[in-house]
Design an enzyme around this catalytic site. Structure first.
Site, short mmCIF file in Angstrom:
data_model
loop_
_atom_site.label_atom_id
_atom_site.label_comp_id
_atom_site.label_asym_id
_atom_site.label_seq_id
_atom_site.Cartn_x
_atom_site.Cartn_y
_atom_site.Cartn_z
N CYS A 165 0.83 -1.21 0.00
CA CYS A 165 0.00 0.00 0.00
C CYS A 165 0.87 1.26 0.00
CB CYS A 165 -0.96 -0.05 1.19
SG CYS A 165 -2.37 1.05 1.05
N HIS A 166 0.92 1.98 1.11
CA HIS A 166 1.76 3.18 1.23
C HIS A 166 3.18 2.84 1.71
CE1 HIS A 166 -2.20 5.12 1.13
NE2 HIS A 166 -1.58 6.20 0.74
#
Length: 171
Positions: free
Chosen positions: A104-105
Site C-alpha cells: 500500500c503506502h
C-alpha cells in the site's frame, strides 16, 4: 529455518496490512521484531482494531540483525519517512539486496530512501505518480516482485497475493 523480519511501524498503520502478513509470517516460523522510535510503546492501527507493542527502538537495532524488512501501509510509512533513521534503515536492506516487503503506502519509505530507480514496483493508487517520479517502473497489479528481492502490493484486497509472494521470497 525461519527468517528474522524487521517490521517498521508506528501509529495509523493499516490494521489488516500489518496483522494478516505478520500472522502468516509467524505461522511459517519467521520471527517478527517490531521497530519504532521507542521500545515498549503501543501503536494503534488507523481502523483502531489493532494495537502493536513495539519490540525495539530504532536506535537499538541494525539492519545486519535481520534477514528481511516488512513495511505495512496506512499512514505509518509517511510518518516514519520523516525520520532519517528509518529511511537509512530501509535503504540498507535495499542496498544489501535483502528481501523488502512493502504494501500500500509502504513504498513511501523506499521513495524517500531513493531506492526505486529502475525497479518494478506497485503501491496504493495515490502514490503511483510518486513511484514513477522516484524512477520506478509502475505496474498496476496486485503484487509485483522485482529481482527476487522487492515485493510490493497496492491495497488490503491484495494481501493474499502479497503474502504468497513474500513467503516465496523468504523461502
Amino acid at each position: 529455518m525461519g527468517k528474522k523480519i524487521a517490521v517498521v511501524v508506528t501509529d495509523h498503520f493499516e490494521d489488516s496490512e500489518y496483522m494478516e502478513p505478520v500472522q502468516s509470517f509467524k505461522e511459517k516460523g519467521h520471527t517478527i521484531t517490531t521497530i519504532e522510535m521507542e521500545k515498549d510503546k503501543t501503536v494503534k492501527g488507523k481502523q483502531e482494531q489493532s494495537e502493536v507493542v513495539i519490540d525495539a527502538g530504532i536506535d537499538d537495532v541494525s539492519p545486519e540483525d535481520f534477514d528481511a524488512l516488512f513495511i505495512p501501509g496506512g499512514f505509518s510509512p509517511d510518518l516514519l519517512r520523516a525520520d532519517k533513521r528509518f529511511v537509512l534503515f530501509a535503504k540498507a536492506f535495499m542496498d544489501a539486496k535483502k528481501p523488502v516487503l512493502a504494501i500500500c503506502h509502504g513504498p513511501q519509505l523506499l521513495i524517500t530512501a531513493e531506492t526505486l530507480q529502475g525497479r518494478d514496483v506497485t503501491g496504493y493508487k495515490s502514490i503511483h505518480v510518486d513511484l514513477k517520479n522516484a524512477g520506478g517502473h509502475l505496474h498496476d497489479k496486485e503484487v509485483v516482485v522485482c529481482q527476487n528481492q522487492l515485493v510490493t502490493s497496492r491495497q488490503p484486497e491484495d494481501i493474499p497475493a502479497f503474502v504468497e509472494e513474500s513467503l516465496r521470497i523468504l523461502g
